[in-house]
Design a protein around this motif. Structure first.
Motif, PDB file in Angstrom:
ATOM      1  N   ILE A  50       2.574  32.959 -32.811  1.00 33.51           N
ATOM      2  CA  ILE A  50       3.595  33.854 -33.337  1.00 33.51           C
ATOM      3  C   ILE A  50       4.173  33.313 -34.644  1.00 33.51           C
ATOM      4  O   ILE A  50       4.531  32.138 -34.738  1.00 33.51           O
ATOM      5  CB  ILE A  50       4.727  34.061 -32.311  1.00 33.51           C
ATOM      6  CG1 ILE A  50       4.153  34.481 -30.957  1.00 33.51           C
ATOM      7  CG2 ILE A  50       5.733  35.081 -32.817  1.00 33.51           C
ATOM      8  CD1 ILE A  50       3.384  35.767 -30.953  1.00 33.51           C
ATOM      9  N   ASP A  51       4.265  34.181 -35.633  1.00 34.56           N
ATOM     10  CA  ASP A  51       4.920  33.885 -36.912  1.00 34.56           C
ATOM     11  C   ASP A  51       6.177  34.749 -36.971  1.00 34.56           C
ATOM     12  O   ASP A  51       6.097  35.958 -37.181  1.00 34.56           O
ATOM     13  CB  ASP A  51       3.957  34.209 -38.053  1.00 34.56           C
ATOM     14  CG  ASP A  51       4.612  34.125 -39.424  1.00 34.56           C
ATOM     15  OD1 ASP A  51       5.688  33.497 -39.535  1.00 34.56           O
ATOM     16  OD2 ASP A  51       4.055  34.704 -40.377  1.00 34.56           O
ATOM     17  N   ILE A  52       7.345  34.136 -36.809  1.00 31.07           N
ATOM     18  CA  ILE A  52       8.587  34.896 -36.666  1.00 31.07           C
ATOM     19  C   ILE A  52       8.996  35.566 -37.969  1.00 31.07           C
ATOM     20  O   ILE A  52       9.392  36.740 -37.987  1.00 31.07           O
ATOM     21  CB  ILE A  52       9.722  33.980 -36.159  1.00 31.07           C
ATOM     22  CG1 ILE A  52       9.375  33.455 -34.760  1.00 31.07           C
ATOM     23  CG2 ILE A  52      11.058  34.727 -36.119  1.00 31.07           C
ATOM     24  CD1 ILE A  52      10.354  32.426 -34.222  1.00 31.07           C
ATOM     25  N   ASP A  53       8.909  34.840 -39.086  1.00 32.26           N
ATOM     26  CA  ASP A  53       9.434  35.359 -40.346  1.00 32.26           C
ATOM     27  C   ASP A  53       8.374  35.944 -41.268  1.00 32.26           C
ATOM     28  O   ASP A  53       8.673  36.349 -42.392  1.00 32.26           O
ATOM     29  CB  ASP A  53      10.226  34.286 -41.089  1.00 32.26           C
ATOM     30  CG  ASP A  53       9.360  33.077 -41.442  1.00 32.26           C
ATOM     31  OD1 ASP A  53       8.273  32.930 -40.840  1.00 32.26           O
ATOM     32  OD2 ASP A  53       9.765  32.292 -42.305  1.00 32.26           O
ATOM     33  N   GLY A  54       7.123  35.986 -40.813  1.00 34.41           N
ATOM     34  CA  GLY A  54       6.078  36.618 -41.597  1.00 34.41           C
ATOM     35  C   GLY A  54       5.639  35.864 -42.830  1.00 34.41           C
ATOM     36  O   GLY A  54       5.137  36.479 -43.782  1.00 34.41           O
ATOM     37  N   ASP A  55       5.807  34.524 -42.839  1.00 38.91           N
ATOM     38  CA  ASP A  55       5.390  33.751 -44.008  1.00 38.91           C
ATOM     39  C   ASP A  55       3.957  33.239 -43.903  1.00 38.91           C
ATOM     40  O   ASP A  55       3.503  32.465 -44.737  1.00 38.91           O
ATOM     41  CB  ASP A  55       6.354  32.588 -44.256  1.00 38.91           C
ATOM     42  CG  ASP A  55       6.341  31.561 -43.121  1.00 38.91           C
ATOM     43  OD1 ASP A  55       5.730  31.839 -42.060  1.00 38.91           O
ATOM     44  OD2 ASP A  55       6.976  30.494 -43.282  1.00 38.91           O
ATOM     45  N   GLY A  56       3.246  33.665 -42.851  1.00 38.09           N
ATOM     46  CA  GLY A  56       1.865  33.244 -42.675  1.00 38.09           C
ATOM     47  C   GLY A  56       1.694  31.915 -41.982  1.00 38.09           C
ATOM     48  O   GLY A  56       0.558  31.429 -41.853  1.00 38.09           O
ATOM     49  N   VAL A  57       2.788  31.295 -41.523  1.00 38.96           N
ATOM     50  CA  VAL A  57       2.742  29.999 -40.847  1.00 38.96           C
ATOM     51  C   VAL A  57       3.122  30.192 -39.380  1.00 38.96           C
ATOM     52  O   VAL A  57       4.119  30.859 -39.067  1.00 38.96           O
ATOM     53  CB  VAL A  57       3.703  28.993 -41.508  1.00 38.96           C
ATOM     54  CG1 VAL A  57       3.691  27.666 -40.762  1.00 38.96           C
ATOM     55  CG2 VAL A  57       3.325  28.785 -42.963  1.00 38.96           C
ATOM     56  N   GLY A 165      11.072  28.068 -41.588  1.00 38.24           N
ATOM     57  CA  GLY A 165      10.698  29.305 -42.262  1.00 38.24           C
ATOM     58  C   GLY A 165      10.406  29.106 -43.733  1.00 38.24           C
ATOM     59  O   GLY A 165      10.469  27.987 -44.257  1.00 38.24           O
ATOM     60  N   ALA A 166      10.114  30.205 -44.394  1.00 39.45           N
ATOM     61  CA  ALA A 166       9.769  30.151 -45.816  1.00 39.45           C
ATOM     62  C   ALA A 166      10.940  29.683 -46.669  1.00 39.45           C
ATOM     63  O   ALA A 166      10.756  29.058 -47.715  1.00 39.45           O
ATOM     64  CB  ALA A 166       9.295  31.525 -46.281  1.00 39.45           C
ATOM     65  N   SER A 167      12.166  29.956 -46.223  1.00 36.08           N
ATOM     66  CA  SER A 167      13.350  29.564 -47.000  1.00 36.08           C
ATOM     67  C   SER A 167      14.138  28.442 -46.328  1.00 36.08           C
ATOM     68  O   SER A 167      15.336  28.331 -46.513  1.00 36.08           O
ATOM     69  CB  SER A 167      14.255  30.786 -47.204  1.00 36.08           C
ATOM     70  OG  SER A 167      14.637  31.357 -45.964  1.00 36.08           O
ATOM     71  N   GLY A 168      13.461  27.636 -45.530  1.00 40.86           N
ATOM     72  CA  GLY A 168      14.117  26.513 -44.863  1.00 40.86           C
ATOM     73  C   GLY A 168      14.162  26.691 -43.360  1.00 40.86           C
ATOM     74  O   GLY A 168      13.565  27.623 -42.814  1.00 40.86           O
TER      75      GLY A 168
END
Length: 235
Positions: A50-57, A165-168
């Motif tokens: 599962i990738d919660i924030d959709g950043d591909g990680v 996430g992508a922003s921390g």
């Protein structure tokens, strides 16, 4: 002699080129395939990433293991992520004989109510862990008064998480539902905070959450409409 030397040089160049081609054709390292939500695990489908924030990680692994009819369902967090859990302890009864000696007491994910502010309103006794059991057939129970895990009889709720996430580092939530006594479970949806370290309201904007006030308002509008229709009919 020069002719033989040129042949050797050509052979060496050919070998180097062949090595380059072979290296280029090697398959890339396998990477987890990120699943879309809703995602269900069971004896048939045993893991989702599962990738919660959709950043591909990948942020977590949602898994099923154990018995076909009633196995263990849980969450493994990635990249130093955390999930909110409560400690479970073995019952003081003969049932605990089925539990191998030395097994660590499982950390059961805490089911939070819709509207819980994560992490500000996390109940006392709930703490962060790198993994958490959602459903398990082992004979454990919680001595705490939280009554907020599947072992306390709940089959659905929001699970709080902390992930990279992508922003921390961000707080988030998962809408989890257990089916058929623990034979399968589904993560219906997920949400995240607005930025690094920002609290998030469990269930905020969740398309799968139908709160009671909305149902009540629909019923209320129905009654109001019925009243208008009756008044018009009387006229």
């Amino acid at each position: 002699m020069k002719k033989h030397l040129s042949i050797y040089v050509l052979l060496l160049i050919s070998l180097l080129l062949m090595g380059t081609v072979v290296k280029a054709e090697l398959p890339p390292l396998a990477t987890p395939i990120i699943s879309t939500l809703p995602a269900t695990v069971s004896s048939e489908v045993q893991e989702h990433f599962i990738d919660i924030d959709g950043d591909g990680v990948v942020d977590l692994s949602f898994y099923f293991s154990g018995l076909v009819s009633n196995g263990q369902i849980g969450i493994d967090m990635y990249n130093s992520g955390k999930v909110y859990v409560e400690q479970e302890y073995p019952l003081n009864s003969p049932d605990t004989e089925n539990v191998p000696l030395g097994i660590s007491n499982p950390f059961y994910t805490s089911f939070l109510n819709k509207g819980t502010l994560i992490p500000t309103d996390i109940p006392s006794g709930t703490f962060e862990s790198t993994w958490g059991v959602i459903s398990n057939n082992l004979p454990f129970h919680s001595p705490s008064p939280l009554t907020s895990s599947s072992k306390d009889g709940l089959s659905s709720g929001y699970v709080g998480v902390y992930f990279s996430g992508a922003s921390g580092n961000m707080y988030g939530w998962l809408n989890v539902q257990i089916h058929n006594g623990g034979s399968s479970a589904t993560i219906l949806s997920a949400g995240k905070g607005t930025g690094s370290g920002a609290p998030v309201v469990a269930g905020l904007g969740d398309p799968f959450a139908v709160p009671f006030p909305l149902i009540a308002s629909i019923l209320g509008f129905g009654l109001i409409g019925g009243g208008v229709w009756l008044r018009r009919r009387k006229k």
